[in-house]
Design an enzyme around this catalytic site. Structure first.
Site, PDB file in Angstrom:
ATOM      1  N   GLY A  40       0.830  -1.202   0.000  1.00 15.93           N
ATOM      2  CA  GLY A  40       0.000   0.000   0.000  1.00 15.93           C
ATOM      3  C   GLY A  40       0.858   1.243   0.000  1.00 15.93           C
ATOM      4  N   ALA A  44      -0.868   6.129   4.648  1.00 19.48           N
ATOM      5  CA  ALA A  44      -0.229   5.282   5.654  1.00 19.48           C
ATOM      6  C   ALA A  44       1.002   4.590   5.068  1.00 19.48           C
ATOM      7  CB  ALA A  44      -1.224   4.263   6.197  1.00 19.48           C
ATOM      8  N   SER A 284     -17.669  16.960   0.163  1.00 22.85           N
ATOM      9  CA  SER A 284     -16.977  17.028   1.446  1.00 22.85           C
ATOM     10  C   SER A 284     -17.863  17.555   2.564  1.00 22.85           C
ATOM     11  CB  SER A 284     -15.761  17.928   1.332  1.00 22.85           C
ATOM     12  OG  SER A 284     -15.298  18.256   2.614  1.00 22.85           O
ATOM     13  N   ARG A 330     -21.153  12.311  11.554  1.00 22.83           N
ATOM     14  CA  ARG A 330     -21.679  11.715  10.334  1.00 22.83           C
ATOM     15  C   ARG A 330     -22.786  10.707  10.570  1.00 22.83           C
ATOM     16  NH1 ARG A 330     -15.828  11.097   7.340  1.00 22.83           N
ATOM     17  NH2 ARG A 330     -15.693  13.329   6.941  1.00 22.83           N
ATOM     18  N   ARG A 435     -15.988   7.440  12.849  1.00 22.93           N
ATOM     19  CA  ARG A 435     -14.817   8.299  12.697  1.00 22.93           C
ATOM     20  C   ARG A 435     -15.257   9.737  12.509  1.00 22.93           C
ATOM     21  NH1 ARG A 435     -12.246  10.555   8.450  1.00 22.93           N
ATOM     22  NH2 ARG A 435     -13.298   9.348   6.840  1.00 22.93           N
TER      23      ARG A 435
HETATM   24  C1  FAD Z   1     -13.940  10.467  -1.234  1.00 29.17           C
HETATM   25  C2  FAD Z   1     -13.250  10.404   0.082  1.00 29.17           C
HETATM   26  C3  FAD Z   1     -12.948  11.565   0.769  1.00 29.17           C
HETATM   27  C4  FAD Z   1     -12.311  11.515   2.000  1.00 29.17           C
HETATM   28  N1  FAD Z   1     -12.030  12.685   2.647  1.00 29.17           N
HETATM   29  C5  FAD Z   1     -11.367  12.638   3.825  1.00 29.17           C
HETATM   30  C6  FAD Z   1     -11.009  13.842   4.496  1.00 29.17           C
HETATM   31  O1  FAD Z   1     -11.295  14.941   4.036  1.00 29.17           O
HETATM   32  N2  FAD Z   1     -10.345  13.746   5.655  1.00 29.17           N
HETATM   33  C7  FAD Z   1      -9.993  12.538   6.195  1.00 29.17           C
HETATM   34  O2  FAD Z   1      -9.348  12.519   7.231  1.00 29.17           O
HETATM   35  N3  FAD Z   1     -10.302  11.393   5.571  1.00 29.17           N
HETATM   36  C8  FAD Z   1     -10.981  11.402   4.407  1.00 29.17           C
HETATM   37  N4  FAD Z   1     -11.301  10.233   3.778  1.00 29.17           N
HETATM   38  C9  FAD Z   1     -10.804   8.972   4.303  1.00 29.17           C
HETATM   39  C10 FAD Z   1      -9.336   8.793   3.964  1.00 29.17           C
HETATM   40  O3  FAD Z   1      -9.087   9.326   2.692  1.00 29.17           O
HETATM   41  C11 FAD Z   1      -8.898   7.342   3.958  1.00 29.17           C
HETATM   42  O4  FAD Z   1      -9.353   6.685   5.080  1.00 29.17           O
HETATM   43  C12 FAD Z   1      -7.381   7.268   3.965  1.00 29.17           C
HETATM   44  O5  FAD Z   1      -6.849   8.063   2.971  1.00 29.17           O
HETATM   45  C13 FAD Z   1      -6.903   5.848   3.815  1.00 29.17           C
HETATM   46  O6  FAD Z   1      -5.505   5.849   3.669  1.00 29.17           O
HETATM   47  P1  FAD Z   1      -4.698   4.509   3.659  1.00 29.17           P
HETATM   48  O7  FAD Z   1      -3.282   4.871   3.448  1.00 29.17           O
HETATM   49  O8  FAD Z   1      -5.025   3.708   4.859  1.00 29.17           O
HETATM   50  O9  FAD Z   1      -5.264   3.669   2.426  1.00 29.17           O
HETATM   51  P2  FAD Z   1      -5.416   4.034   0.859  1.00 29.17           P
HETATM   52  O10 FAD Z   1      -5.072   5.419   0.546  1.00 29.17           O
HETATM   53  O11 FAD Z   1      -6.732   3.495   0.448  1.00 29.17           O
HETATM   54  O12 FAD Z   1      -4.289   3.181   0.190  1.00 29.17           O
HETATM   55  C14 FAD Z   1      -4.383   1.796   0.039  1.00 29.17           C
HETATM   56  C15 FAD Z   1      -3.155   1.328  -0.687  1.00 29.17           C
HETATM   57  O13 FAD Z   1      -3.113  -0.079  -0.649  1.00 29.17           O
HETATM   58  C16 FAD Z   1      -2.932  -0.602  -1.938  1.00 29.17           C
HETATM   59  N5  FAD Z   1      -3.593  -1.901  -1.967  1.00 29.17           N
HETATM   60  C17 FAD Z   1      -4.842  -2.217  -1.555  1.00 29.17           C
HETATM   61  N6  FAD Z   1      -5.050  -3.522  -1.703  1.00 29.17           N
HETATM   62  C18 FAD Z   1      -3.921  -4.044  -2.204  1.00 29.17           C
HETATM   63  C19 FAD Z   1      -3.504  -5.362  -2.557  1.00 29.17           C
HETATM   64  N7  FAD Z   1      -4.296  -6.414  -2.387  1.00 29.17           N
HETATM   65  N8  FAD Z   1      -2.263  -5.501  -3.072  1.00 29.17           N
HETATM   66  C20 FAD Z   1      -1.434  -4.442  -3.228  1.00 29.17           C
HETATM   67  N9  FAD Z   1      -1.756  -3.204  -2.887  1.00 29.17           N
HETATM   68  C21 FAD Z   1      -2.994  -3.009  -2.382  1.00 29.17           C
HETATM   69  C22 FAD Z   1      -3.479   0.413  -2.878  1.00 29.17           C
HETATM   70  O14 FAD Z   1      -2.870   0.284  -4.116  1.00 29.17           O
HETATM   71  C23 FAD Z   1      -3.104   1.705  -2.165  1.00 29.17           C
HETATM   72  O15 FAD Z   1      -1.790   2.044  -2.510  1.00 29.17           O
HETATM   73  C24 FAD Z   1     -11.965  10.274   2.555  1.00 29.17           C
HETATM   74  C25 FAD Z   1     -12.264   9.104   1.869  1.00 29.17           C
HETATM   75  C26 FAD Z   1     -12.931   9.162   0.661  1.00 29.17           C
HETATM   76  C27 FAD Z   1     -13.329   7.884   0.020  1.00 29.17           C
END
Ligand code: FAD
Ligand code: FES
Lengths: 637, 248
Positions: A40, A44, A284, A330, A435
């Site tokens: 990922g 994160a 948003s 929410r 959340r």
């Molecule tokens: C439209 C939208 C708006 C949002 N706005 C906000 C906001 O304003 N403020 C806020 O705090 N939060 C917001 N959120 C929530 C927040 O964006 C997400 O919870 C957060 O960005 C998740 O980050 P992450 O790094 O955990 O995962 P992600 O950014 O989802 O990254 C997942 C990663 O894992 C990889 N991956 C997944 N499965 C596999 C696999 N099987 N094999 C290899 N790679 C894989 C993907 O390629 C990607 O690189 C929003 C969410 C959405 C949907």
């Protein structure tokens, strides 16, 4: 399954510092002898990979998109919280902690949440140093706005693209480490399983999405930063590729899965327009700073919104929750929207919508003022609906958005499998049953920049090198399983497409395990999903070959996992006989329709252990101890 | 509405490829362009034919994954709009549309409408960052930045890295992409320190990857879904020249 939270002893405010002081360190010269796999590249994963590489570890980073920069974090619009108290409105680490615990309806771990609030300020500093163009005031200092569930302004933002800007910061840090040779990056690679040797996570198996090559990767520790599973519902605000595969495979290899039923339904999304709908678009939450939510007081009112005079409008959030008004959390806002629509007061052709009206703010600050704040969101809304929200109120409806549940982790973010970590949305740790807005970006970056790089060192220092090689039997066995599954998918030659199964599952999940749930519906779903799964394995049609780019095959694999995981979500929702946060059980509500929590019986995380295909999973509980906050009924009235 | 689609099919990088015609009889004006392709693909799959491969993920115009040439225009006819945000109401009943992948030496076709854009990542690897490690950053409000300047940085930072600029350019130059990144960081004090070296490294890598030279025709600006201004290109030229001469 042992659930040791490993929360350090001592006062809440000192736990993290003390823990850091006591952790074992890896000698700087030895770090390069250790390899860490990070799956990922969202906020994160990218922040963790870059930070680990800076410390000296060798990192292999994977994502399924064609570039790390496209991870789903990019889509976050509204902002990121921190306890900076720049506006001098009374914010503090404690208040951010308290709001987050309360917002989560007291279903998260105090120590984790406190640490999150503590490191929040460093995140803003770090991102600014990387060149993240946060919004500024005329004096040149950083600007803040308010988000739901808080009465202070603590949200930092970059126009409507906070996620993209924060992700670009982390991605650039990651690319720098690629340049320096410390990170090897593997885009268009899907992790299909995790590999264990002697109970320790030692690597993963991936499929190269361009060539179809299935390959093993060995390391000393594995980090899952694979995001959330909102796409179990088919329609959600998540990107099309978001999936549960990585987390679910870890679960099947022995990682506990916590609170799978805790999903967040976001109140402000653009309503569904037809059967062709492939995803839902979020507007948003920051819009609720200036938009007022309303429906007509009368049922079945077909008048155009402009023709409904003020005294015939029901600004129901302001009416029901005078102190938080349009900025209630929410879950509360979503349920209230569902209620007015259930009463027949919904708007739009489907009746599944409510107005979000900017008339009063436009009168107050002018159209330009609103454009400054939300220009790109208004633009997006108009693109999708062909309506001009400066002139007519937006129509919005709740949609699946985020998953609080996830892989269970201890205070160090390690799962129940030694050496396997989960960070970001993929874990369950900080948001309890709901959340707060702008807290996911904060958590992803907290985990990746400021928590994991420390805690993983502590583990590596103690566990030493794994000694695993990708040619070990443990790897080749898992590879064969992966190949066999792919073969099965490609040889069904049935009639139905993977998407048709996904849509059907999504409908079951939305109807029975969505905004409100009841025992009867959940039991039906638990019966229906295995039937659908069986049908899938009999009659799914996947064309093309294994050794090439094959998007149908990718989809089918993800749907297959959702078809198992959806059942687990329903089981979890069924056993939790209370209403808390995003989990609303119709049987447990007050006379006014507010959620009724049961702290006696359910102040715990429900953690599921896989017991074999077809067998019922075992339920374990991590009791949540609250030493610093008193559990109160959440009231936003 | 009814549409005729002429779509590029190419089995793999080695295959020559060609256009294939499909008829769609029931397109709703509320569909997005990609949803229209979904419908076609479901149809193909039900008939046992391989669906058309195309890239997409967020479907909100922000991830930069979708990459379709529609009637010779990157992302289609709506200005400031990605293909995933383009809606079928833009088109008329009976229209014939030609859908092709991005065409550029540095973006080789992988299959059908999918291309390989990792060259963009390598340009960023060459220097598209501020060289700071995690930890030890000073308070975010230590350096005030004039709002106007921060807004310019943000205008440039809006680039989603989709590659439409390259696809639109007759020389397949990546200059707008590079200029946007350089402009974003260069307008902030945090990024200014390495400005010249950054310009040099990124431009050098762009050439290495086989992108063409910029001859100021500005088709990139017109195609950019985020409407990034070519003024950033002029700035980049300046910084690049300074970088060459100062040796920093
Ligand atoms: C439209 C939208 C708006 C949002 N706005 C906000 C906001 O304003 N403020 C806020 O705090 N939060 C917001 N959120 C929530 C927040 O964006 C997400 O919870 C957060 O960005 C998740 O980050 P992450 O790094 O955990 O995962 P992600 O950014 O989802 O990254 C997942 C990663 O894992 C990889 N991956 C997944 N499965 C596999 C696999 N099987 N094999 C290899 N790679 C894989 C993907 O390629 C990607 O690189 C929003 C969410 C959405 C949907
Ligand atoms: S799919 Fe993300 S920009 Fe089009």
């Amino acid at each position: 399954m042992q659930l040791e939270s490993k929360v350090p002893a001592g006062p809440l405010t000192e736990k993290w510092d003390k823990h850091r002081a006591e952790m074992k360190l890896v000698n700087p010269a030895n770090k390069r002898k250790f390899r860490v796999i990070v799956v990922g590249t969202g906020l994160a994963g990218a922040s963790a990979s870059a930070s680990l590489a800076e410390l000296g570890y060798d990192v292999d980073a994977f994502c399924y998109q064609d570039s790390a920069r496209r991870a789903h974090s990019i889509a976050a619009q509204g902002g990121i919280n921190a306890a900076k108290n720049y506006p001098n409105d009374g914010d503090s680490v404690w208040r951010l902690f308290y709001d987050t615990i309360k917002g989560g309806d007291y279903r998260s771990r105090e120590a984790n949440v406190y640490r999150l609030a503590q490191v929040s300020n460093h995140i803003i500093d770090q991102c600014t140093a990387q060149g993240v163009p946060f919004a500024r005031e005329y004096g040149g200092l950083l600007d803040n706005r308010s988000f739901g569930g808080a009465q202070v302004s603590r949200t930092f933002y970059a126009r409507g693209q906070t996620g993209q800007q924060l992700l670009l910061g982390a991605y650039q840090a990651l690319m720098r480490q690629v340049h320096l040779g410390k990170v090897s990056i593997y885009p268009r690679s899907e992790m299909l399983d995790v590999v264990l040797e002697n109970g320790r996570a030692v690597g993963i198996v991936t499929r190269n999405l361009m060539t179809g090559e299935v390959r093993s990767w060995a390391a000393d520790a594995v980090v899952l930063a694979t995001g959330g599973y909102g796409n179990a519902f088919y329609l959600s605000t998540n990107a099309k590729g978001c999936n549960v595969t990585a987390a679910y495979r870890a679960y099947k290899r022995g990682a506990g899965f916590a609170n799978p039923c805790f999903t967040q339904i976001h109140p402000t999304c653009i309503p569904v327009s037809g059967d062709h709908q492939s995803k839902l678009t979020l507007m948003s939450e920051s819009l609720r700073n200036d938009g007022r939510v309303w429906v007509s007081k009368t049922t079945g009112d077909k008048r155009a919104p402009g023709d409904i005079p003020d005294d015939e409008r029901d600004y129901y959030l302001e009416r029901r929750y005078p102190s938080f008004g349009n900025l209630v959390p929410r879950d509360v806002a979503s349920r209230a929207a569902k209620q007015v629509c259930d009463e027949g007061r919904g708007v739009g052709s489907s009746g599944l919508g409510v107005y979000l009206d900017f008339r009063d703010s436009i009168n107050r600050v002018g159209e330009d003022g609103i454009r400054q704040r939300y220009g790109n969101l208004f633009h997006m809304y108009e693109k999708i609906t062909a309506e001009n929200p400066y002139q007519v109120p937006m129509r919005i409806y709740p949609a699946v958005h985020y998953t609080m549940g996830g892989v269970w982790v201890d205070y160090n973010l390690m799962t129940t499998i030694p050496g396997l970590y989960a960070i970001g949305e993929a874990n369950f740790s900080d948001h309890g049953a709901n959340r707060l807005g702008a807290s996911a970006l904060m958590q992803g970056l907290a985990d990746g920049y400021f928590v994991l790089p420390y805690t993983i060192g502590d583990y590596i220092a103690q566990a030493g090198p794994s000694g695993a090689k990708s040619t070990d039997a443990a790897f080749t066995d898992v590879e064969s399983e992966v190949n066999e599954r792919t073969r099965k998918l490609l040889t069904r030659k049935g009639k139905r497409t993977p998407d048709s199964f996904h849509k059907e599952l999504g409908k079951i999940m939305w109807d029975e395990c969505g905004m409100s749930r009841n025992a009867e519906g959940l039991k039906q779903a638990i019966q229906r999903i295995p039937e659908l799964r069986e049908e899938f394995w009999e009659s799914v049609r996947v064309t093309g070959a294994r050794e090439e780019l094959n998007q149908t095959l990718e989809k089918a694999g993800r749907v297959a996992d959702f078809l198992e995981f959806g059942e687990l979500m329903c089981r979890d929702a069924l056993q939790r006989e209370e209403s808390c946060g995003g989990h609303f059980r119709e049987e447990f509500q007050s006379e006014e329709g507010e959620a009724l929590r049961d702290d006696e019986k359910f102040a715990h995380a429900s953690v599921w252990e896989f017991k074999g295909d077809g067998a019922e999973p075992a339920l374990h509980k991590e009791e949540l101890e609250f030493e610093n906050v008193t559990l109160t009924t959440r009231s936003y009235k | 509405m009814k549409l005729t689609l002429r779509i590029w099919r190419q089995k793999n990088a080695q295959d020559k490829g060609g256009l294939e015609t499909h008829q769609l009889d029931d397109v709703s004006p509320d569909m997005s362009f990609l949803e229209m392709l979904d419908v076609l693909n479901e149809d193909l799959l039900e008939k046992g034919t391989e669906p058309i491969a195309f890239d997409h993920d967020c479907r909100e115009g922000i991830c930069g994954t979708c990459s379709l040439m529609i009637d010779g225009v990157p992302h289609g006819p709506d200005r400031g709009t990605t293909a995933c945000q383009l809606h079928m109401r833009t088109f008329k009943d009976g229209d014939t549309l030609t859908i092709e992948p991005w065409r550029a030496k540095a973006f080789p076709v992988v299959k059908d409408l999918v291309v390989d854009r990792t060259s963009f990542d390598r340009i960023i690897q060459a220097g598209g960052y501020v060289s700071v490690n995690t930890g030890g950053a000073p308070d975010a409000n230590l350096i005030p930045i004039p709002k106007a300047e921060a807004d310019v940085a943000m205008d440039a930072a809006a680039c989603i890295g989709c590659g439409a600029c390259v696809a639109a350019c007759k020389n397949a130059s990546a200059m707008l992409f590079v200029a946007a990144k350089a402009g974003h960081l260069g307008h902030l004090p945090q990024g200014e320190v390495e400005k010249k070296a950054r310009a040099r490294a990124m431009v050098h890598q762009m050439d290495e990857e086989g992108f063409g030279a910029c001859t100021n025709t500005y088709d990139c600006e017109a195609a950019c879904p985020k409407e990034i201004s070519v003024e950033f290109i002029a700035e980049l030229h300046r910084d690049y020249r300074k970088g060459l001469f100062s040796g920093r």
